[in-house]
Design a protein around this motif. Structure first.
Motif, PDB file in Angstrom:
ATOM      1  N   SER A 100     -25.135   4.713 -64.733  1.00  0.00           N
ATOM      2  CA  SER A 100     -25.290   5.482 -63.753  1.00  0.00           C
ATOM      3  C   SER A 100     -23.725   4.948 -62.928  1.00  0.00           C
ATOM      4  O   SER A 100     -23.433   4.075 -63.066  1.00  0.00           O
ATOM      5  CB  SER A 100     -26.161   5.301 -62.855  1.00  0.00           C
ATOM      6  N   ALA A 101     -23.385   5.912 -62.049  1.00  0.00           N
ATOM      7  CA  ALA A 101     -22.086   5.573 -61.367  1.00  0.00           C
ATOM      8  C   ALA A 101     -21.980   6.640 -60.112  1.00  0.00           C
ATOM      9  O   ALA A 101     -22.579   7.613 -60.210  1.00  0.00           O
ATOM     10  CB  ALA A 101     -20.897   5.875 -62.304  1.00  0.00           C
ATOM     11  N   THR A 102     -21.173   6.151 -59.351  1.00  0.00           N
ATOM     12  CA  THR A 102     -20.613   7.223 -58.357  1.00  0.00           C
ATOM     13  C   THR A 102     -19.187   7.355 -58.328  1.00  0.00           C
ATOM     14  O   THR A 102     -18.390   6.476 -58.356  1.00  0.00           O
ATOM     15  CB  THR A 102     -21.161   6.641 -57.111  1.00  0.00           C
ATOM     16  N   LEU A 103     -18.590   8.668 -58.330  1.00  0.00           N
ATOM     17  CA  LEU A 103     -17.132   8.969 -58.231  1.00  0.00           C
ATOM     18  C   LEU A 103     -17.127   9.491 -56.741  1.00  0.00           C
ATOM     19  O   LEU A 103     -17.862   9.997 -56.275  1.00  0.00           O
ATOM     20  CB  LEU A 103     -16.927   9.980 -59.141  1.00  0.00           C
ATOM     21  N   ARG A 104     -15.863   8.818 -55.971  1.00  0.00           N
ATOM     22  CA  ARG A 104     -15.625   9.357 -54.671  1.00  0.00           C
ATOM     23  C   ARG A 104     -14.358  10.099 -54.709  1.00  0.00           C
ATOM     24  O   ARG A 104     -13.271   9.783 -55.542  1.00  0.00           O
ATOM     25  CB  ARG A 104     -15.545   8.014 -53.849  1.00  0.00           C
ATOM     26  N   PHE A 105     -14.120  11.225 -53.866  1.00  0.00           N
ATOM     27  CA  PHE A 105     -13.022  11.955 -54.022  1.00  0.00           C
ATOM     28  C   PHE A 105     -12.303  12.000 -52.507  1.00  0.00           C
ATOM     29  O   PHE A 105     -13.186  11.786 -51.774  1.00  0.00           O
ATOM     30  CB  PHE A 105     -13.345  13.742 -54.289  1.00  0.00           C
ATOM     31  N   ASP A 106     -11.206  12.164 -52.512  1.00  0.00           N
ATOM     32  CA  ASP A 106     -10.687  11.974 -50.928  1.00  0.00           C
ATOM     33  C   ASP A 106     -10.879  12.929 -50.139  1.00  0.00           C
ATOM     34  O   ASP A 106     -10.272  12.897 -49.048  1.00  0.00           O
ATOM     35  CB  ASP A 106      -9.207  11.429 -51.319  1.00  0.00           C
ATOM     36  N   ASP A 107     -11.569  14.099 -50.601  1.00  0.00           N
ATOM     37  CA  ASP A 107     -12.049  15.037 -49.419  1.00  0.00           C
ATOM     38  C   ASP A 107     -13.440  14.540 -48.922  1.00  0.00           C
ATOM     39  O   ASP A 107     -13.912  15.260 -48.099  1.00  0.00           O
ATOM     40  CB  ASP A 107     -12.137  16.367 -50.095  1.00  0.00           C
ATOM     41  N   GLY A 108     -13.800  13.439 -49.335  1.00  0.00           N
ATOM     42  CA  GLY A 108     -14.978  12.820 -48.734  1.00  0.00           C
ATOM     43  C   GLY A 108     -16.300  13.082 -49.626  1.00  0.00           C
ATOM     44  O   GLY A 108     -17.451  12.513 -49.348  1.00  0.00           O
ATOM     45  N   ARG A 109     -16.044  13.786 -50.849  1.00  0.00           N
ATOM     46  CA  ARG A 109     -17.445  13.957 -51.487  1.00  0.00           C
ATOM     47  C   ARG A 109     -17.620  12.693 -52.298  1.00  0.00           C
ATOM     48  O   ARG A 109     -16.726  12.450 -52.976  1.00  0.00           O
ATOM     49  CB  ARG A 109     -16.973  15.313 -52.561  1.00  0.00           C
ATOM     50  N   ASP A 110     -18.924  12.605 -52.553  1.00  0.00           N
ATOM     51  CA  ASP A 110     -19.427  11.635 -53.761  1.00  0.00           C
ATOM     52  C   ASP A 110     -20.203  12.479 -54.573  1.00  0.00           C
ATOM     53  O   ASP A 110     -20.936  13.349 -54.372  1.00  0.00           O
ATOM     54  CB  ASP A 110     -20.624  10.627 -52.924  1.00  0.00           C
ATOM     55  N   VAL A 111     -19.960  11.966 -55.997  1.00  0.00           N
ATOM     56  CA  VAL A 111     -20.573  12.609 -56.870  1.00  0.00           C
ATOM     57  C   VAL A 111     -21.492  11.277 -57.723  1.00  0.00           C
ATOM     58  O   VAL A 111     -20.787  10.589 -58.300  1.00  0.00           O
ATOM     59  CB  VAL A 111     -19.652  13.234 -57.948  1.00  0.00           C
ATOM     60  N   ALA A 112     -22.886  11.743 -57.696  1.00  0.00           N
ATOM     61  CA  ALA A 112     -23.374  10.505 -58.371  1.00  0.00           C
ATOM     62  C   ALA A 112     -23.903  11.105 -59.873  1.00  0.00           C
ATOM     63  O   ALA A 112     -24.298  12.278 -60.061  1.00  0.00           O
ATOM     64  CB  ALA A 112     -24.918  10.678 -57.773  1.00  0.00           C
ATOM     65  N   LEU A 113     -23.482  10.354 -60.491  1.00  0.00           N
ATOM     66  CA  LEU A 113     -23.519  10.729 -62.078  1.00  0.00           C
ATOM     67  C   LEU A 113     -24.732  10.018 -62.636  1.00  0.00           C
ATOM     68  O   LEU A 113     -24.547   8.641 -62.602  1.00  0.00           O
ATOM     69  CB  LEU A 113     -22.159  10.227 -62.803  1.00  0.00           C
ATOM     70  N   THR A 114     -25.375  10.570 -63.410  1.00  0.00           N
ATOM     71  CA  THR A 114     -26.667  10.274 -64.274  1.00  0.00           C
ATOM     72  C   THR A 114     -26.196  10.796 -65.700  1.00  0.00           C
ATOM     73  O   THR A 114     -25.266  11.769 -65.838  1.00  0.00           O
ATOM     74  CB  THR A 114     -27.724  10.394 -63.695  1.00  0.00           C
ATOM     75  N   PRO A 115     -26.910  10.450 -66.615  1.00  0.00           N
ATOM     76  CA  PRO A 115     -26.476  10.946 -67.940  1.00  0.00           C
ATOM     77  C   PRO A 115     -26.656  12.461 -68.177  1.00  0.00           C
ATOM     78  O   PRO A 115     -27.716  13.208 -67.678  1.00  0.00           O
ATOM     79  CB  PRO A 115     -27.584  10.194 -68.896  1.00  0.00           C
ATOM     80  N   GLY A 116     -25.586  13.133 -68.596  1.00  0.00           N
ATOM     81  CA  GLY A 116     -25.684  14.367 -68.794  1.00  0.00           C
ATOM     82  C   GLY A 116     -24.727  15.025 -67.705  1.00  0.00           C
ATOM     83  O   GLY A 116     -24.253  16.222 -67.818  1.00  0.00           O
ATOM     84  N   VAL A 117     -24.202  14.479 -66.793  1.00  0.00           N
ATOM     85  CA  VAL A 117     -23.416  15.144 -65.621  1.00  0.00           C
ATOM     86  C   VAL A 117     -22.069  15.102 -65.967  1.00  0.00           C
ATOM     87  O   VAL A 117     -21.543  13.774 -66.606  1.00  0.00           O
ATOM     88  CB  VAL A 117     -23.781  14.140 -64.219  1.00  0.00           C
ATOM     89  N   TRP A 118     -21.275  16.015 -65.853  1.00  0.00           N
ATOM     90  CA  TRP A 118     -19.832  16.230 -66.100  1.00  0.00           C
ATOM     91  C   TRP A 118     -19.254  16.400 -64.953  1.00  0.00           C
ATOM     92  O   TRP A 118     -19.542  17.121 -63.804  1.00  0.00           O
ATOM     93  CB  TRP A 118     -19.598  17.024 -67.250  1.00  0.00           C
ATOM     94  N   VAL A 119     -17.875  15.943 -64.922  1.00  0.00           N
ATOM     95  CA  VAL A 119     -16.881  16.350 -63.838  1.00  0.00           C
ATOM     96  C   VAL A 119     -15.502  16.717 -64.296  1.00  0.00           C
ATOM     97  O   VAL A 119     -14.916  15.997 -65.261  1.00  0.00           O
ATOM     98  CB  VAL A 119     -16.551  15.059 -63.041  1.00  0.00           C
TER      99      VAL A 119
END
Lengths: 113, 113
Positions: free
Chosen positions: A60-79
């Motif tokens: 699992s992981a969290t990506l942060r974008f500079d517009d303030g959004r966080d995306v929580a990644l679990t298996p199967g999540v794509w970005v």
């Protein structure tokens, strides 16, 4: 033709992420990255010249974008991360390996008006 | 930036494979394909002008190559299929959906001697 398995074997945990290039051809790179709790340094932002597609395969992981959004990644999540879309790895799991499949390719040149 | 989940939701099973284009930019296409037991027609071979990278995400499948090799795909298995590497889908699981992540990109032109 080449084939492999993203999870077998996994590299041993270490202080750094483990990166393997699976394919590099025609300007495209496909990589497997294995994280063991690493995150981006404080105040570091990726600002890439290439387009990127990421799939979280395990962990699992969290990506942060500079517009303030966080995306929580679990298996199967794509970005889908277009070039120059600033982002950072806020966290990866520290109790299991986190396996990413990433693909990079040249950014399509935008026509100038 | 766009995000989604390869397995949530899955399309309903049907007579045809279900194809969703996740990204199409800069000559690259990233697709999710969901198979429900389909295989390539008898004597059909893919002979593609594009390079392809395939990851099996869920389910199981067998790819056959025209040099006689079969590749058994289970979740986590990836295959790099250069352009014009003839192959066919010999089988996909008929008791669960088989989810493929595929990426296609333009074949690098080979220099002529």
């Amino acid at each position: 033709m080449q084939t492999g398995h993203l999870l077998l074997p996994l590299p041993p945990a270490g202080p750094d992420e483990a990166l393997d290039t699976l394919v590099a051809r025609g300007g495209v790179r496909v990589e497997r990255i294995v994280s063991f709790g690493q995150s981006s340094p404080d105040d570091f932002w990726y600002d890439q010249a290439e387009d990127e597609f990421v799939l979280l395969v395990s962990g699992s992981a969290t990506l942060r974008f500079d517009d303030g959004r966080d995306v929580a990644l679990t298996p199967g999540v794509w970005v889908d991360i277009p070039a120059h879309c600033r982002h950072r790895v806020e966290a990866t799991s520290d109790n299991e390996p986190t396996v990413w499949l990433t693909m990079f390719w040249p950014c399509e040149t935008q026509p100038t008006s």
